[in-house]
Motif scaffolding. Sequence first.
Motif, PDB file in Angstrom:
ATOM      1  N   LYS A  39       0.834  -1.198   0.000  1.00  0.00           N
ATOM      2  CA  LYS A  39       0.000   0.000   0.000  1.00  0.00           C
ATOM      3  C   LYS A  39       0.875   1.257   0.000  1.00  0.00           C
ATOM      4  O   LYS A  39       1.891   1.320   0.691  1.00  0.00           O
ATOM      5  CB  LYS A  39      -0.916   0.041   1.227  1.00  0.00           C
ATOM      6  N   VAL A  40       0.463   2.262  -0.782  1.00  0.00           N
ATOM      7  CA  VAL A  40       1.098   3.585  -0.764  1.00  0.00           C
ATOM      8  C   VAL A  40       0.273   4.456   0.172  1.00  0.00           C
ATOM      9  O   VAL A  40      -0.921   4.662  -0.050  1.00  0.00           O
ATOM     10  CB  VAL A  40       1.151   4.193  -2.173  1.00  0.00           C
ATOM     11  N   VAL A  41       0.917   4.963   1.227  1.00  0.00           N
ATOM     12  CA  VAL A  41       0.150   5.584   2.319  1.00  0.00           C
ATOM     13  C   VAL A  41       0.489   7.056   2.549  1.00  0.00           C
ATOM     14  O   VAL A  41       0.091   7.628   3.561  1.00  0.00           O
ATOM     15  CB  VAL A  41       0.363   4.798   3.625  1.00  0.00           C
ATOM     16  N   TYR A  62       0.366   1.917  -9.873  1.00  0.00           N
ATOM     17  CA  TYR A  62      -0.084   2.921 -10.842  1.00  0.00           C
ATOM     18  C   TYR A  62      -0.312   4.236 -10.102  1.00  0.00           C
ATOM     19  O   TYR A  62      -1.138   4.323  -9.197  1.00  0.00           O
ATOM     20  CB  TYR A  62      -1.365   2.463 -11.526  1.00  0.00           C
ATOM     21  N   VAL A  63       0.437   5.269 -10.495  1.00  0.00           N
ATOM     22  CA  VAL A  63       0.378   6.565  -9.813  1.00  0.00           C
ATOM     23  C   VAL A  63      -0.279   7.587 -10.737  1.00  0.00           C
ATOM     24  O   VAL A  63       0.330   8.006 -11.727  1.00  0.00           O
ATOM     25  CB  VAL A  63       1.785   7.044  -9.407  1.00  0.00           C
ATOM     26  N   PRO A  64      -1.509   8.001 -10.460  1.00  0.00           N
ATOM     27  CA  PRO A  64      -2.146   9.042 -11.274  1.00  0.00           C
ATOM     28  C   PRO A  64      -1.363  10.351 -11.178  1.00  0.00           C
ATOM     29  O   PRO A  64      -0.958  10.763 -10.092  1.00  0.00           O
ATOM     30  CB  PRO A  64      -3.540   9.186 -10.649  1.00  0.00           C
ATOM     31  N   PHE A  65      -1.130  11.009 -12.299  1.00  0.00           N
ATOM     32  CA  PHE A  65      -0.294  12.200 -12.325  1.00  0.00           C
ATOM     33  C   PHE A  65      -0.887  13.338 -11.509  1.00  0.00           C
ATOM     34  O   PHE A  65      -0.173  14.183 -10.977  1.00  0.00           O
ATOM     35  CB  PHE A  65      -0.099  12.671 -13.774  1.00  0.00           C
ATOM     36  N   TYR A  66      -2.227  13.351 -11.389  1.00  0.00           N
ATOM     37  CA  TYR A  66      -2.843  14.501 -10.717  1.00  0.00           C
ATOM     38  C   TYR A  66      -2.585  14.512  -9.217  1.00  0.00           C
ATOM     39  O   TYR A  66      -2.886  15.490  -8.536  1.00  0.00           O
ATOM     40  CB  TYR A  66      -4.345  14.542 -10.985  1.00  0.00           C
ATOM     41  N   TYR A  67      -1.995  13.445  -8.670  1.00  0.00           N
ATOM     42  CA  TYR A  67      -1.577  13.490  -7.274  1.00  0.00           C
ATOM     43  C   TYR A  67      -0.253  14.246  -7.111  1.00  0.00           C
ATOM     44  O   TYR A  67       0.128  14.597  -5.997  1.00  0.00           O
ATOM     45  CB  TYR A  67      -1.420  12.083  -6.718  1.00  0.00           C
ATOM     46  N   ASN A  68       0.455  14.464  -8.224  1.00  0.00           N
ATOM     47  CA  ASN A  68       1.700  15.240  -8.216  1.00  0.00           C
ATOM     48  C   ASN A  68       2.682  14.713  -7.165  1.00  0.00           C
ATOM     49  O   ASN A  68       3.303  15.471  -6.411  1.00  0.00           O
ATOM     50  CB  ASN A  68       1.406  16.713  -7.963  1.00  0.00           C
ATOM     51  N   MET A  69       2.822  13.402  -7.125  1.00  0.00           N
ATOM     52  CA  MET A  69       3.693  12.781  -6.128  1.00  0.00           C
ATOM     53  C   MET A  69       5.142  12.797  -6.581  1.00  0.00           C
ATOM     54  O   MET A  69       5.450  12.655  -7.769  1.00  0.00           O
ATOM     55  CB  MET A  69       3.243  11.344  -5.861  1.00  0.00           C
ATOM     56  N   VAL A  70       6.021  12.971  -5.621  1.00  0.00           N
ATOM     57  CA  VAL A  70       7.459  12.895  -5.869  1.00  0.00           C
ATOM     58  C   VAL A  70       7.995  11.540  -5.431  1.00  0.00           C
ATOM     59  O   VAL A  70       8.863  10.960  -6.072  1.00  0.00           O
ATOM     60  CB  VAL A  70       8.192  14.032  -5.135  1.00  0.00           C
ATOM     61  N   VAL A  71       7.472  11.035  -4.317  1.00  0.00           N
ATOM     62  CA  VAL A  71       7.845   9.712  -3.813  1.00  0.00           C
ATOM     63  C   VAL A  71       6.583   8.955  -3.424  1.00  0.00           C
ATOM     64  O   VAL A  71       5.516   9.548  -3.234  1.00  0.00           O
ATOM     65  CB  VAL A  71       8.783   9.803  -2.587  1.00  0.00           C
ATOM     66  N   ILE A  72       6.724   7.639  -3.326  1.00  0.00           N
ATOM     67  CA  ILE A  72       5.676   6.815  -2.735  1.00  0.00           C
ATOM     68  C   ILE A  72       6.235   6.228  -1.451  1.00  0.00           C
ATOM     69  O   ILE A  72       7.408   5.845  -1.378  1.00  0.00           O
ATOM     70  CB  ILE A  72       5.200   5.696  -3.681  1.00  0.00           C
ATOM     71  N   ASP A  73       5.401   6.198  -0.415  1.00  0.00           N
ATOM     72  CA  ASP A  73       5.817   5.660   0.876  1.00  0.00           C
ATOM     73  C   ASP A  73       5.040   4.359   1.103  1.00  0.00           C
ATOM     74  O   ASP A  73       3.839   4.393   1.365  1.00  0.00           O
ATOM     75  CB  ASP A  73       5.511   6.680   1.976  1.00  0.00           C
ATOM     76  N   PRO A  74       5.707   3.203   0.974  1.00  0.00           N
ATOM     77  CA  PRO A  74       4.978   1.936   1.023  1.00  0.00           C
ATOM     78  C   PRO A  74       4.770   1.392   2.435  1.00  0.00           C
ATOM     79  O   PRO A  74       5.589   1.596   3.330  1.00  0.00           O
ATOM     80  CB  PRO A  74       5.881   0.993   0.221  1.00  0.00           C
ATOM     81  N   GLU A  75       3.657   0.693   2.577  1.00  0.00           N
ATOM     82  CA  GLU A  75       3.393  -0.106   3.771  1.00  0.00           C
ATOM     83  C   GLU A  75       3.221  -1.542   3.288  1.00  0.00           C
ATOM     84  O   GLU A  75       2.310  -1.838   2.518  1.00  0.00           O
ATOM     85  CB  GLU A  75       2.141   0.388   4.473  1.00  0.00           C
ATOM     86  N   LYS A  83      10.183 -12.152   6.915  1.00  0.00           N
ATOM     87  CA  LYS A  83      10.917 -10.927   7.176  1.00  0.00           C
ATOM     88  C   LYS A  83      11.378 -10.307   5.868  1.00  0.00           C
ATOM     89  O   LYS A  83      11.673 -10.998   4.898  1.00  0.00           O
ATOM     90  CB  LYS A  83      12.122 -11.203   8.081  1.00  0.00           C
ATOM     91  N   LEU A  84      11.436  -8.932   5.885  1.00  0.00           N
ATOM     92  CA  LEU A  84      11.899  -8.178   4.724  1.00  0.00           C
ATOM     93  C   LEU A  84      13.357  -7.803   4.941  1.00  0.00           C
ATOM     94  O   LEU A  84      13.714  -7.255   5.997  1.00  0.00           O
ATOM     95  CB  LEU A  84      11.041  -6.925   4.546  1.00  0.00           C
ATOM     96  N   SER A  85      14.205  -8.115   3.968  1.00  0.00           N
ATOM     97  CA  SER A  85      15.631  -7.842   4.131  1.00  0.00           C
ATOM     98  C   SER A  85      15.927  -6.345   4.101  1.00  0.00           C
ATOM     99  O   SER A  85      16.852  -5.873   4.772  1.00  0.00           O
ATOM    100  CB  SER A  85      16.437  -8.552   3.031  1.00  0.00           C
ATOM    101  N   GLU A  86      15.152  -5.584   3.314  1.00  0.00           N
ATOM    102  CA  GLU A  86      15.360  -4.143   3.193  1.00  0.00           C
ATOM    103  C   GLU A  86      14.291  -3.394   3.986  1.00  0.00           C
ATOM    104  O   GLU A  86      13.178  -3.868   4.145  1.00  0.00           O
ATOM    105  CB  GLU A  86      15.297  -3.686   1.727  1.00  0.00           C
ATOM    106  N   ARG A  87      14.624  -2.198   4.464  1.00  0.00           N
ATOM    107  CA  ARG A  87      13.619  -1.346   5.088  1.00  0.00           C
ATOM    108  C   ARG A  87      12.681  -0.807   4.004  1.00  0.00           C
ATOM    109  O   ARG A  87      13.119  -0.509   2.880  1.00  0.00           O
ATOM    110  CB  ARG A  87      14.277  -0.178   5.820  1.00  0.00           C
ATOM    111  N   ALA A  88      11.422  -0.692   4.326  1.00  0.00           N
ATOM    112  CA  ALA A  88      10.437  -0.184   3.368  1.00  0.00           C
ATOM    113  C   ALA A  88      10.487   1.342   3.359  1.00  0.00           C
ATOM    114  O   ALA A  88       9.637   2.026   3.928  1.00  0.00           O
ATOM    115  CB  ALA A  88       9.042  -0.682   3.726  1.00  0.00           C
ATOM    116  N   LEU A  89      11.513   1.896   2.697  1.00  0.00           N
ATOM    117  CA  LEU A  89      11.730   3.337   2.662  1.00  0.00           C
ATOM    118  C   LEU A  89      10.911   3.981   1.536  1.00  0.00           C
ATOM    119  O   LEU A  89      10.494   3.300   0.595  1.00  0.00           O
ATOM    120  CB  LEU A  89      13.214   3.626   2.445  1.00  0.00           C
ATOM    121  N   PRO A  90      10.690   5.312   1.622  1.00  0.00           N
ATOM    122  CA  PRO A  90      10.043   6.005   0.499  1.00  0.00           C
ATOM    123  C   PRO A  90      10.847   5.823  -0.784  1.00  0.00           C
ATOM    124  O   PRO A  90      12.080   5.757  -0.767  1.00  0.00           O
ATOM    125  CB  PRO A  90      10.039   7.468   0.955  1.00  0.00           C
TER     126      PRO A  90
END
Length: 317
Positions: A39-41, A62-75, A83-90
Amino acid sequence: MKPKLIQFILVIMAAAGMASCTKTMDLPSLPQNKITSYKVVNLPDTVIYGAIDNIEKTITVYVPFYYNMVVIDPEITLSEGAKLSERALPVSINATNVKYTVTGADGNINIYSLKIVNQSISSLTVDWLTTEEQVANPVGVLPSIKGNFQSRNAQAVGIELAKRGSGQKVNLAMAAAGMQTEGNDYTLFNVPIPATIDTGYYDVTLAFAGHTAKLAKPVHITFQQPDLLIPSREVKQGGEISFDAFNTVFVGLKAASVTVNDQIYPLTILSYDRLKMTLKTPDDLPVGVYNYTATYNFEFEGWPIVSKVGALTVLPK
């Protein structure tokens, strides 16, 4: 073969068949190294879900352009015990090589690749909101523009003015601009014009969501009658006094004076630019308090004299 022997063989086969029907077999265990939810939160009141393909080991967002996002922050949610080997960073929306390694409770590993798809308009279509000649002034605003922006973020729009003849280019700052909608119609408004711009006709090009479009008609930048406010002032004889432009710019300042006690006193122009003038009062300006009885006159080349009344306190040198 004797009938009793045949009967015996059939009984044995039936018993074997019944035995085979009652035998139990263990099902294969479920994978313990899966991403079960992505999830992108980082959007207010909105969640974007990634599409997880456990065969191809991909996550598509899928990122709609009208949100004008620079990064996505996942959950990220995993199989129980994984376990996840990497941290879920933006993640930058332009990232192309992001992977997630999931280790299950049984030690098995899955590696997922992230795919970010920026959804955009297919083309940019813009026009002036009105059909009359488009006119704007320094420190004013650009006439409103309609277009298929599909976004309320005016700051995501880029606007460049190119002067006809010289090709001089001016990029407009969008911090104060706004976007309003009515149904499927989008209107860009309140785009400020800088004080330093030259007069003339300018072609207008907009950039948005990876597309550019040029307006069919230019905008005519013209000067307005210079104007200023006269707040209360306190000055010593022979001292400096300054005034700021009001909703316009100073051009061609030729002379200034102040009248007190029915006597005109010239104010020497020390300096001025389009937004501010600095003047020097005469040494013989009468000491006194002139509560809205001081009359100022300003001469600008090509314009009528600007006359203002204000409060002035004159102190001795």
